[in-house]
Scaffold this motif. Structure first.
Motif, PDB file in Angstrom:
ATOM      1  N   GLU B 192       5.877  -8.418  -1.371  1.00 16.77           N
ATOM      2  CA  GLU B 192       5.406  -8.009  -2.699  1.00 16.77           C
ATOM      3  C   GLU B 192       6.567  -7.532  -3.569  1.00 16.77           C
ATOM      4  OE1 GLU B 192       2.306  -8.150  -4.295  1.00 16.77           O
ATOM      5  OE2 GLU B 192       2.062  -9.540  -2.631  1.00 16.77           O
ATOM      6  N   ARG B 195       8.281 -10.529  -4.878  1.00 13.26           N
ATOM      7  CA  ARG B 195       7.426 -11.195  -5.867  1.00 13.26           C
ATOM      8  C   ARG B 195       7.681 -10.582  -7.244  1.00 13.26           C
ATOM      9  NH1 ARG B 195       0.938 -10.264  -5.863  1.00 13.26           N
ATOM     10  NH2 ARG B 195       0.544 -11.005  -7.948  1.00 13.26           N
ATOM     11  N   HIS B 256      -4.620  -9.792  -4.369  1.00  8.93           N
ATOM     12  CA  HIS B 256      -3.862 -10.429  -3.291  1.00  8.93           C
ATOM     13  C   HIS B 256      -4.225  -9.737  -1.993  1.00  8.93           C
ATOM     14  CE1 HIS B 256      -1.455  -6.978  -4.654  1.00  8.93           C
ATOM     15  NE2 HIS B 256      -0.963  -6.912  -3.439  1.00  8.93           N
ATOM     16  N   GLY B 258      -2.911  -7.427   1.097  1.00 11.35           N
ATOM     17  CA  GLY B 258      -1.785  -6.525   1.309  1.00 11.35           C
ATOM     18  C   GLY B 258      -2.200  -5.221   1.933  1.00 11.35           C
ATOM     19  N   GLU B 262      -1.324   0.368  -1.341  1.00 13.24           N
ATOM     20  CA  GLU B 262      -0.825  -0.075  -2.644  1.00 13.24           C
ATOM     21  C   GLU B 262      -1.829   0.282  -3.751  1.00 13.24           C
ATOM     22  OE1 GLU B 262       0.288  -4.288  -2.972  1.00 13.24           O
ATOM     23  OE2 GLU B 262       0.066  -4.127  -5.162  1.00 13.24           O
ATOM     24  N   LYS B 315       6.872  -2.157 -10.022  1.00 10.63           N
ATOM     25  CA  LYS B 315       6.050  -3.254 -10.556  1.00 10.63           C
ATOM     26  C   LYS B 315       5.901  -3.114 -12.078  1.00 10.63           C
ATOM     27  CE  LYS B 315       1.229  -4.258  -9.863  1.00 10.63           C
ATOM     28  NZ  LYS B 315       0.103  -4.058  -8.926  1.00 10.63           N
TER      29      LYS B 315
END
Lengths: 160, 358
Positions: B192, B195, B256, B258, B262, B315
């Motif tokens: 992640e 990504r 997604h 994971g 998160e 992020k």
């Protein structure tokens, strides 16, 4: 200050011209918008990012780098090579280049610090890591103070 | 009507994402007639929000059922704006999430009707869902929720319970398994991180603090104790509420598979509840975690939460760098420029969170 100031002004002009202008109903509003677009086009040729903010950023980078180099020398470590620099910067271009170059060296330092093959003792590693974080903190602090929070609700809310 | 017929009904390759576009209305009608195999009449097509990512529009579809009675449905069209914050988009993850999760207890979500990633139809990927009544709060305004205490508590419980329902859903036996990518639990956090680093333009080089954060996240990536469905943007502002109850969890574009930590960390980011100690202005961290653990049977690890708090800010910063790139590639959405100017404060917060997590 991670983006082009000219690019920002051009984007603003484009939005006014292409997204706002077609929606205006009165000659007065259209005239005002034309004036605003004209001002922005002139500013594109005249403005630079604040040298004061850049100097503060560079000072934090330089101070942090010096402390890291001193600590590493004391520990007998070999750091990534740093790029030669005209010191002190004499104009805006040199100032921006100096900031870029200083940050590039710290990025190389990050990679060296986090490399699993790095044999640096834990204590020295921790100290250099703290110096690096403090340097980045100092480089961001002034811009952080100057940039107020954006009003996202006004930028995303549905019309009445 | 075949898909190739749909492509001939309008100049959809240059379709602007505007509610008053005759092409949009005509092609949407054609698409619905194709999937429902009956004439459809559309009305009240209007843009509901000026969001930074997907464009959300409401409309009404009238069609005849098998008994020749006119049935009217209020629907929502979500279009992945090619100039949006996370473009290029696929409608598939959101559609898979909505169809797989619909109907599970304690989770209210819109019912998905159809989707397509074929840009020839409406000019961009899209999802069509049922309309759900309710209003959404704007988390970053710091505004008072306007709820009384009883409503705040019931909405808070719904907020936790819905997340618990998402995380305890057995995705392995559902279409969501298609999102798997076979990433082992030991690599999920690193995967992640990469990504989002790529979204920020890793190949061209990241800003210093972001680069440091990437290395930090990669070096400390926790092994996921559970691999669950992760909403990806679970927070106040991404649900509808009405009369003290959550009526729908929205905005599944970042869904997604994971680590559930998160979502927990993301929901609790201070950015989403400015000036408030409660998560999203709703519920204390302790109450949130306690109820969540009770509902899921999972353990919450504080050090993993701190890791994913850093990840969450990473992020956000990566998103803002992406916005800057859009300005550089001459987007006509000046809000991307406004977002880009927020990068320094977010990097500053990222620095603080990393120091705290150490």
């Amino acid at each position: 200050m991670n983006q082009s100031l000219v690019g920002l002004l051009q984007a603003t002009r484009r939005a006014l011209r292409e997204s706002v202008l077609p929606e205006l109903d009165t000659d007065y509003a259209r005239a005002q918008l034309a004036g605003a677009v004209d001002v922005l086009s002139k500013l594109e040729l005249l403005v630079v990012w604040s040298p004061d903010v850049l100097r503060v950023r560079l000072a934090a980078i330089d101070a942090g780098s010096a402390a890291i180099i001193a600590r590493a020398e004391a520990a007998g470590c070999t750091l990534p090579p740093s790029a030669p620099r005209i010191s002190p910067p004499q104009n805006q271009t040199e100032l921006e280049q100096a900031v870029r170059s200083g940050e590039q060296w710290l990025i190389a330092l990050c990679d060296w610090l986090f490399d699993p093959k790095n044999q640096l003792p834990a204590n020295e590693r921790e100290e250099i890591d703290t110096l690096l974080l403090d340097s980045m903190h100092g480089a961001l602090a002034m811009e952080r103070r100057l940039v107020t929070e954006a009003n996202y609700s006004s930028m995303t809310a549905a019309g009445s | 009507m075949t898909t190739s017929d749909l492509k001939r009904t309008g100049n959809s390759s240059t379709l602007a994402v505007k509610a008053d576009s005759p092409d949009l209305s005509r092609n949407l009608q054609g698409f619905l007639e194709h999937i429902w195999q009956t004439p459809v009449r559309l009305s009240q097509l209007r843009r509901l929000t000026a969001g930074l990512s997907w464009v959300t529009m409401g409309f009404t579809a009238s069609l005849e059922d098998s008994e020749k009675k006119t049935k009217t449905q209020k629907l929502i069209l979500r279009i992945g704006d090619p100039k949006g914050l996370y473009a290029p988009y696929s409608a598939q993850p959101e559609y898979l999430a909505l169809t797989s999760l619909f109907g599970i207890p304690n989770l209210s979500i819109p019912r998905a009707i159809a989707h397509s990633d074929d840009c020839a139809i409406l000019g961009a990927p899209f999802v069509i869902t049922q309309y759900v009544a309710g209003n959404a709060l704007v988390p970053w305004s710091g505004e008072d929720t306007g709820q009384n205490e009883k409503e705040r508590l019931t909405v808070a419980n719904d907020f936790v319970d819905a997340l618990a329902a998402i995380h305890t859903f057995d995705w392995t036996r559902s279409p969501l398994a298609a999102l798997s990518g076979n990433v082992p639990p030991s690599d999920i956090a690193r995967h992640e991180t990469r990504r989002w680093a790529k979204h920020a333009g890793l190949a061209e080089g990241l800003p210093l603090q972001l680069h440091y954060a990437m290395r930090w996240l990669e070096s400390r990536s926790p092994v996921a104790e559970q691999v669950t469905v992760v909403h990806g943007d679970y927070r106040v502002g991404n649900y509808l509420q009405r009369k003290g109850r959550i009526t729908a969890i929205l905005d599944w574009e970042l869904v997604h598979l994971g680590d559930p930590h998160e979502d927990l960390a993301w929901a609790g980011l201070r950015l989403f509840s400015p000036g408030k100690t409660l998560i999203g202005g709703l519920i204390s961290r302790e109450a949130f975690y306690e109820r969540y653990c009770m509902r899921t049977g999972f353990s919450i690890h504080p050090e993993v939460i701190r890791y994913y708090e850093v990840f969450g800010m990473f992020k956000i910063a990566a998103t803002l760098v992406g916005a800057i790139h859009r300005v550089e590639s001459r987007t006509d959405d000046v809000r991307m420029a406004a977002l880009g100017l927020q990068l320094a404060p977010r990097l500053f917060e990222l620095n603080r969170l990393i120091k705290e997590a150490k």
